[in-house]
Scaffold this active site. Structure first.
Site, PDB file in Angstrom:
ATOM      1  N   TRP A  12      -4.774  21.549  -0.501  1.00 43.32           N
ATOM      2  CA  TRP A  12      -5.246  20.208  -0.151  1.00 43.32           C
ATOM      3  C   TRP A  12      -6.674  20.192   0.379  1.00 43.32           C
ATOM      4  CZ3 TRP A  12      -0.478  18.030   2.978  1.00 43.32           C
ATOM      5  CH2 TRP A  12       0.540  17.707   2.084  1.00 43.32           C
ATOM      6  N   LYS A  13      -7.193  21.339   0.768  1.00 38.69           N
ATOM      7  CA  LYS A  13      -8.524  21.398   1.394  1.00 38.69           C
ATOM      8  C   LYS A  13      -8.553  20.468   2.607  1.00 38.69           C
ATOM      9  CE  LYS A  13     -10.454  22.874  -2.984  1.00 38.69           C
ATOM     10  NZ  LYS A  13     -11.634  22.925  -3.863  1.00 38.69           N
ATOM     11  N   HIS A  96     -11.436  31.894  -0.075  1.00 39.14           N
ATOM     12  CA  HIS A  96     -11.785  30.838  -1.032  1.00 39.14           C
ATOM     13  C   HIS A  96     -13.308  30.731  -1.120  1.00 39.14           C
ATOM     14  CE1 HIS A  96     -12.173  26.832  -2.812  1.00 39.14           C
ATOM     15  NE2 HIS A  96     -10.927  26.966  -3.224  1.00 39.14           N
ATOM     16  N   GLU A  98     -15.268  28.376  -1.025  1.00 44.90           N
ATOM     17  CA  GLU A  98     -15.883  27.478  -0.040  1.00 44.90           C
ATOM     18  C   GLU A  98     -15.997  28.163   1.316  1.00 44.90           C
ATOM     19  OE1 GLU A  98     -13.981  23.758  -2.514  1.00 44.90           O
ATOM     20  OE2 GLU A  98     -13.071  24.351  -0.611  1.00 44.90           O
ATOM     21  N   GLU A 168     -10.711  32.111  -9.347  1.00 53.85           N
ATOM     22  CA  GLU A 168     -11.309  30.778  -9.376  1.00 53.85           C
ATOM     23  C   GLU A 168     -12.793  30.867  -9.720  1.00 53.85           C
ATOM     24  OE1 GLU A 168      -9.110  27.596  -6.775  1.00 53.85           O
ATOM     25  OE2 GLU A 168     -10.409  28.827  -5.536  1.00 53.85           O
ATOM     26  N   GLY A 174     -13.602  21.706  -8.765  1.00 51.73           N
ATOM     27  CA  GLY A 174     -13.974  20.341  -8.424  1.00 51.73           C
ATOM     28  C   GLY A 174     -15.046  19.735  -9.301  1.00 51.73           C
ATOM     29  N   SER A 213      -9.964  23.042 -11.563  1.00 53.86           N
ATOM     30  CA  SER A 213      -9.713  21.831 -12.347  1.00 53.86           C
ATOM     31  C   SER A 213      -8.438  21.927 -13.188  1.00 53.86           C
ATOM     32  CB  SER A 213     -10.928  21.499 -13.235  1.00 53.86           C
ATOM     33  OG  SER A 213     -12.076  21.258 -12.446  1.00 53.86           O
ATOM     34  N   GLY A 234      -6.355  22.330  -6.759  1.00 53.61           N
ATOM     35  CA  GLY A 234      -7.063  21.527  -5.780  1.00 53.61           C
ATOM     36  C   GLY A 234      -6.806  20.044  -5.954  1.00 53.61           C
ATOM     37  N   GLY A 235      -7.728  19.353  -6.610  1.00 52.05           N
ATOM     38  CA  GLY A 235      -7.685  17.890  -6.708  1.00 52.05           C
ATOM     39  C   GLY A 235      -6.378  17.325  -7.223  1.00 52.05           C
TER      40      GLY A 235
END
Length: 251
Positions: A12-13, A96, A98, A168, A174, A213, A234-235
């Protein structure tokens, strides 16, 4: 090779408040039938306690998005593996892209976090992957495998269930861009080759996920490849319909 059970980890980030998380999980459990895959929610730390109460012993596991490399002590803002374990957390996303980019986490830090997770009975989902510049230079394989080796340096496992790897490609996170299913398979096969070097007894059954994605309309093709055993999503994980769509696509 008999493939490991497919594993979808929903990242979910920094989304959903604690109350929204609880409602979302209740909605999901109300719509899921019997699962033939592993499924887990990787939630912000403030939502883990509430989710633990909802998920309990359900088919859906509970995961964290990070973990401290330290046991305890003067580390303001950090959350230890023991704290997460006490909440019923079974998985933790580690390294990750990020975290690596925005928090400057090195491979050594990632390895320390992975070891800390395993020591406390939490399965680390160790993330690796190249940026667009490495792929355009044709260096994606060497870059990713070097990152993998560094991120697993000194990390010991006792079974294939102790570790998950998530490939990833940073350029696909994203952005709406997705590596082809064959791109994912090629890199995941390379990753499994390194796992055979590091953990020869377990490499064939260690889950290697793809992330970037992933959606209901492409997950079946991606996860159908021999060396792709699921996805770090993710999204598409933020809506219940997206998750049930992916689960249905994998039936």
């Amino acid at each position: 090779m008999t493939k490991p059970q497919t594993f979808l980890a929903l990242n979910w980030k920094m989304n959903k408040t604690p109350s929204e998380s609880v409602q979302w999980a209740e909605d999901l459990l109300g719509q899921l039938g019997d699962l033939n895959i592993k499924l887990a929610i990787m939630a912000p730390s403030v939502s883990l306690a509430g989710l633990s109460g909802v998920l309990g012993d359900s088919q859906v596991g509970l995961g964290a998005q990070d973990i401290s490399q330290h046991d305890s002590g003067a580390y303001t803002g950090e959350v230890s593996a023991a704290m997460l374990k006490d909440l019923g957390v079974k998985y933790a996303v580690i390294g990750h892209s990020e975290r690596r980019e925005y928090h400057f986490e090195s491979d050594a830090v990632v390895a320390a976090k992975a070891a800390q997770a395993i020591k406390n009975g939490i399965v680390p989902i160790v993330c690796v992957g190249e940026k667009l510049s490495e792929r355009e230079a044709g260096e994606q394989v060497s870059y990713t495998l070097n990152q993998l080796r560094g991120s697993l340096a000194g990390v010991s496992i006792q079974s294939a269930d102790d570790l998950v790897i998530a490939y990833e490609p940073v350029w696909a996170i994203g952005t709406g861009k997705t590596a082809t299913a064959q791109d994912a398979e090629d890199m995941c096969a390379e990753i499994r080759g390194v796992l055979k070097e590091l953990y020869p007894a377990f490499a064939k059954q260690i889950v290697v996920q793809y992330g970037g994605s992933v959606k209901p309309d492409n997950i079946q093709e991606i996860c159908g490849k021999p060396n792709v055993n699921g996805a770090l999503v993710g999204g598409a994980s933020l809506q219940v319909a997206g998750v049930t769509g992916m689960v249905d696509a994998l039936k």
